[in-house]
Design an enzyme around this catalytic site. Sequence first.
Site, PDB file in Angstrom:
ATOM      1  CG  ASP A  18      -1.929   6.820  -6.900  1.00 52.88           C
ATOM      2  OD1 ASP A  18      -0.921   6.497  -6.266  1.00 52.88           O
ATOM      3  OD2 ASP A  18      -3.090   6.588  -6.510  1.00 52.88           O
ATOM      4  CG  HIS A  38       4.468   8.057  -0.701  1.00 54.90           C
ATOM      5  ND1 HIS A  38       4.916   7.871  -1.992  1.00 54.90           N
ATOM      6  CD2 HIS A  38       3.147   7.780  -0.719  1.00 54.90           C
ATOM      7  CE1 HIS A  38       3.891   7.510  -2.756  1.00 54.90           C
ATOM      8  NE2 HIS A  38       2.808   7.447  -2.006  1.00 54.90           N
ATOM      9  CG  ASP A  39       2.850   4.126  -1.003  1.00 53.00           C
ATOM     10  OD1 ASP A  39       2.215   4.858  -0.226  1.00 53.00           O
ATOM     11  OD2 ASP A  39       2.633   4.079  -2.232  1.00 53.00           O
ATOM     12  CD  GLU A  78       1.790   3.277  -7.003  1.00 53.80           C
ATOM     13  OE1 GLU A  78       2.120   2.897  -5.876  1.00 53.80           O
ATOM     14  OE2 GLU A  78       0.640   3.673  -7.252  1.00 53.80           O
ATOM     15  CG  ASP A  97       1.478  11.185  -6.970  1.00 54.38           C
ATOM     16  OD1 ASP A  97       0.825  10.424  -7.680  1.00 54.38           O
ATOM     17  OD2 ASP A  97       2.223  10.817  -6.033  1.00 54.38           O
TER      18      ASP A  97
HETATM   19  C1  GLC Z   1      -0.590   4.589  -4.402  1.00 56.20           C
HETATM   20  C2  GLC Z   1       0.034   5.634  -3.509  1.00 56.20           C
HETATM   21  C3  GLC Z   1      -0.419   5.392  -2.098  1.00 56.20           C
HETATM   22  C4  GLC Z   1      -1.925   5.502  -2.044  1.00 56.20           C
HETATM   23  C5  GLC Z   1      -2.590   4.605  -3.077  1.00 56.20           C
HETATM   24  C6  GLC Z   1      -4.009   4.981  -3.272  1.00 56.20           C
HETATM   25  O1  GLC Z   1      -0.164   3.322  -4.127  1.00 56.20           O
HETATM   26  O2  GLC Z   1       1.413   5.616  -3.657  1.00 56.20           O
HETATM   27  O3  GLC Z   1       0.191   6.250  -1.187  1.00 56.20           O
HETATM   28  O4  GLC Z   1      -2.387   5.153  -0.773  1.00 56.20           O
HETATM   29  O5  GLC Z   1      -1.988   4.702  -4.340  1.00 56.20           O
HETATM   30  O6  GLC Z   1      -4.101   6.216  -3.911  1.00 56.20           O
END
Ligand code: GLC
Length: 562
Positions: free
Chosen positions: A203, A330-331, A265, A98
């Site tokens: 990310d 995980h979110d 993402e 990541d």
């Molecule tokens: C993405 C991640 C998340 C994080 C955010 C800020 O959405 O998946 O877990 O809090 O970015 O880095």
Amino acid sequence: MARKWWKEAVVYEIYCKSFCDSNGDGIGDLRGVMSKLHVLADLGVNCIWFTPIYASPQIDNGYDVSDYRSIDPAYGTIDDFKELLDMAHGMGIRVIMDMVLNHSSDEHEWFKESRKSKDNPYRNYYIWQPPKPDGSEPNNWGSYFREGNGSAWEFDETTGEYYLHQYSIKMPDLNWEYEPLRKEIYDMLNWWIDLGVDGFRLDVFTRLKKPAGFPDTNKTPDPVLDRNGFIADGSMCTNVEGIHEIIHELYNEVFGPRDCMTVGEGAGVTHENALGYVSRGREELDMVYHFQLSHRRKYSISADHFRTVQKNWSEVIERGGWSVQYLSNHDSARQVSCYGCDSEEHRASSAKLLATLIHTTPGTPFIYQGEEIGMVNVKYDTIEDYNCCYTLGDYNSMIASGVSPKEAIDTLAPRSRDNARTPYQWNSEENAGFTTGKPWIKVNPKYTEINLEKDLATNDSIFAFYRELTKMRRENPAIIDGKLEFLCEESPDVIAYLRECEEQTLLIIANYSKNTVKFNSPEKVALGKWQRILTNKNNTLPSLEKTRSLLPFEVEIYELKK
Ligand code: GLC
Ligand code: CA
């Protein structure tokens, strides 16, 4: 041309902190992962995605990176990581990292330097703006984590300027306009590839570019969540003109020459703009992780929504792009609790049904740890037991606007990211076998009922079903290359579709409801000779005759016999 490996892959997301603790400090670690790799190999996973395991103050569980070229000591060392890479590669499992390129931790050396003076060589690694004439914040943007007064700008006494942080105050945004920063990032990414990693998950990549002049948002504030007139408006910094130049340069400097796999993402990526990022000729990314099917603010999927999203994205694929299939990460909260049914009666069937939909539609399936044993949501009584920054920030906003603590928790619990972050449930021993110490976040009390050991003991478990699905992916070309065609499109409950390629035709039928429903075989199906190759209900007979009934959450896969 040979298929790219990542089209055939089954990716497994590891949230290291909650996966397996090898030394009893209550925090999952790399040795813990190594001790369980054989389970993932058995599951048929051939790629793992590590959420950030770099050195970090852990404000956002690693998404606040303080050294991109290190492993957080709580997880292990670089040597442990190398050992893990070798071990994984030896089992045919690739590893992707990541990469958090939108922001770093405020404890990163770059930021420590940057804030020292306006002429520090690292000043422009971050985004600094002078106050407005009245001393206030440069604009009305709010931060997603809703800390401090709610603004996305934080004032820094030393130099009398504000820095931008779309997320936490402790996560300042990096300045992608500044070439030395970009070069530094390319070197770092190449360094990870030299070490042996196979690719990256990027990310919030759509937010790297900020709008020139940092204009105010004219969105109306959310009365409960936005604060002091600061509005957390994702659209301000998402897909801003110029973002493609940034991603294309990343491709030229890193991804293209090294032939590594990339998945972005994609907050704000839809089937309409996806090809700008993922079609081959663009030379940007391999695939995006979009939020059109599953979205943590609106947990619901109807059969219709499923069909629409899948049709739209299968077009993206037909036109030379690629995509990710997933329902949770995980979110998010746990998929069986959100989109299936986590009652004793339906948990296993609905978990298997959801898995089938994800593993048989076009794109690369991503499994989030624990999903393969049907882990469910958790509910804590007090806010002290929660850890997620969104939950804590939203909670404080709600309390400040007069909502009671109980009501705030009732509202926030079902979608808290902590649902996904409770420790992996390995067995029914204390702390679910995750740690011999005190886990960093409470174990879900359901672990005595739901755990891997239990699933491994039976051959009709959710785990066993996932294993069948990953095997089917290896053996059935239509799952990867087949054209998608929906049947019975008017049905509110039945999701039925064909996947058809030169070599093979598959048919998937699912009753996405708690009721027994009628299924009328379309002529195209009724005339064929089919063999059932997978079902989630024991003791049922295959049947594709004119009319039959489907049990609650029943799902089946058939292959056309030529
Ligand atoms: C993405 C991640 C998340 C994080 C955010 C800020 O959405 O998946 O877990 O809090 O970015 O880095
Ligand atoms: Ca540990």
